[in-house]
Design a protein around this motif. Structure first.
Motif, PDB file in Angstrom:
ATOM      1  N   ARG A 101       0.824  -1.207   0.000  1.00 23.04           N
ATOM      2  CA  ARG A 101       0.000   0.000   0.000  1.00 23.04           C
ATOM      3  C   ARG A 101       0.859   1.258   0.000  1.00 23.04           C
ATOM      4  N   TYR A 102       1.907   1.273   0.794  1.00 21.75           N
ATOM      5  CA  TYR A 102       2.738   2.471   0.886  1.00 21.75           C
ATOM      6  C   TYR A 102       3.572   2.684  -0.379  1.00 21.75           C
ATOM      7  N   TYR A 103       3.986   1.610  -1.018  1.00 20.24           N
ATOM      8  CA  TYR A 103       4.692   1.777  -2.293  1.00 20.24           C
ATOM      9  C   TYR A 103       3.743   2.230  -3.396  1.00 20.24           C
ATOM     10  N   GLN A 104       2.484   1.867  -3.299  1.00 25.07           N
ATOM     11  CA  GLN A 104       1.496   2.419  -4.234  1.00 25.07           C
ATOM     12  C   GLN A 104       1.431   3.937  -4.105  1.00 25.07           C
ATOM     13  N   LEU A 105       1.325   4.409  -2.875  1.00 29.33           N
ATOM     14  CA  LEU A 105       1.205   5.844  -2.642  1.00 29.33           C
ATOM     15  C   LEU A 105       2.442   6.587  -3.121  1.00 29.33           C
ATOM     16  N   LEU A 111       3.692  10.504  -3.892  1.00 25.81           N
ATOM     17  CA  LEU A 111       3.762  11.092  -2.560  1.00 25.81           C
ATOM     18  C   LEU A 111       5.110  10.762  -1.923  1.00 25.81           C
ATOM     19  N   GLU A 112       5.729  11.767  -1.341  1.00 21.37           N
ATOM     20  CA  GLU A 112       6.966  11.518  -0.608  1.00 21.37           C
ATOM     21  C   GLU A 112       6.673  10.572   0.545  1.00 21.37           C
ATOM     22  N   TRP A 113       7.621   9.679   0.824  1.00 19.04           N
ATOM     23  CA  TRP A 113       7.391   8.641   1.827  1.00 19.04           C
ATOM     24  C   TRP A 113       6.949   9.254   3.164  1.00 19.04           C
ATOM     25  N   GLY A 114       5.810   8.770   3.675  1.00 16.79           N
ATOM     26  CA  GLY A 114       5.313   9.192   4.973  1.00 16.79           C
ATOM     27  C   GLY A 114       4.456  10.437   4.970  1.00 16.79           C
ATOM     28  N   THR A 115       4.195  10.996   3.785  1.00 20.47           N
ATOM     29  CA  THR A 115       3.413  12.239   3.741  1.00 20.47           C
ATOM     30  C   THR A 115       1.932  11.993   3.467  1.00 20.47           C
ATOM     31  N   ASP A 119      -5.661   9.498   7.894  1.00 21.77           N
ATOM     32  CA  ASP A 119      -6.577   8.362   7.769  1.00 21.77           C
ATOM     33  C   ASP A 119      -5.840   7.129   7.257  1.00 21.77           C
ATOM     34  N   ILE A 120      -4.978   7.308   6.262  1.00 19.66           N
ATOM     35  CA  ILE A 120      -4.199   6.185   5.741  1.00 19.66           C
ATOM     36  C   ILE A 120      -3.235   5.668   6.804  1.00 19.66           C
ATOM     37  N   LYS A 121      -2.587   6.571   7.509  1.00 21.58           N
ATOM     38  CA  LYS A 121      -1.670   6.152   8.572  1.00 21.58           C
ATOM     39  C   LYS A 121      -2.404   5.374   9.660  1.00 21.58           C
ATOM     40  N   ALA A 122      -3.622   5.815   9.985  1.00 18.12           N
ATOM     41  CA  ALA A 122      -4.396   5.132  11.019  1.00 18.12           C
ATOM     42  C   ALA A 122      -4.715   3.695  10.618  1.00 18.12           C
ATOM     43  N   GLU A 123      -4.889   3.471   9.324  1.00 19.36           N
ATOM     44  CA  GLU A 123      -5.215   2.119   8.834  1.00 19.36           C
ATOM     45  C   GLU A 123      -3.993   1.246   8.664  1.00 19.36           C
TER      46      GLU A 123
END
Length: 208
Positions: A101-105, A111-115, A119-123
């Motif tokens: 999921r994070y590599y998709q973003l 998106l820069e990593w972690g930005t 809501d996404i971070k909560a999931e």
């Protein structure tokens, strides 16, 4: 003398051809499948650019191997830890989905990593980070729960891959250790990361 010059020219041409051909072949478009489709026929895939389809085939083969070895595990087995510092198989499965999921973003949405949003971070932050909190909270889920996470992110990856051409794979930025890193390397990492956890899962199964 003329024969000698002719011989030398022919030899030089042959040497050049045999030297250049393998190098050129490394950058050639993968050949289409000639024997149909299947899990172990890695190559261009209908509906995808040649290199992207080949990459996806590798990723799907690894995902199938992971799912095949965990599909019959009970909730108790999915929650089992070899010690109080280790992650359970269930936690690792959710972690694989979070990684994808994070590599998709990062690669699809630039998106820069972690930005990404809160809501996404909560999931996804919990299964991505694991650690003590993950060991405490990721429990009690059956295999369908984890497969839903894995299948959901993979369907999204496949949807995005179908919209992209192979030039997208070569797009790069500073990433791993601030080294120039292209999208191909990032998605290869998603696959080899899954391979590493596949080995850990095998290890844990043998020691239950």
């Amino acid at each position: 003398m003329a024969n000698r010059r002719s011989f030398l020219k022919q030899t030089a041409a042959l040497t050049a051809a045999t030297t250049i051909a393998p190098i050129a072949g490394a950058f050639a478009t993968p050949r289409p499948q000639e024997t149909g489709t299947g899990l172990y026929l890695i190559g261009p895939t209908e509906g995808y650019a040649p290199f992207i389809g080949t990459l996806l085939g590798t990723m799907n083969m690894m995902r199938t191997w992971v799912k095949n070895q965990v599909e019959s595990l009970s909730v108790q087995e999915l929650d089992w830890q070899i010690d109080d510092k280790s992650n359970s198989i269930g936690a690792m499965l959710w972690h694989l989905a979070a990684t994808e999921r994070y590599y998709q973003l990062n690669t699809f949405e630039n998106l820069e990593w972690g930005t990404w949003s809160e809501d996404i971070k909560a999931e996804w932050d919990l299964p991505m980070s694991l650690g003590e909190e993950g060991r405490e909270k990721i429990k009690g889920n059956n295999i369908d729960f984890y497969f839903e996470k894995l299948d959901g992110v993979r369907a999204e990856t496949e949807r995005w891959f179908a919209t992209l051409d192979d030039d997208w794979l070569w797009k790069s930025e500073e990433f791993f250790g601030n080294e120039p890193t292209n999208n191909y390397a990032k998605w290869f990492h998603v696959c080899e990361h899954e391979s590493n956890h596949n080995g850990q899962i095998k290890f844990l199964k043998k020691r239950m």
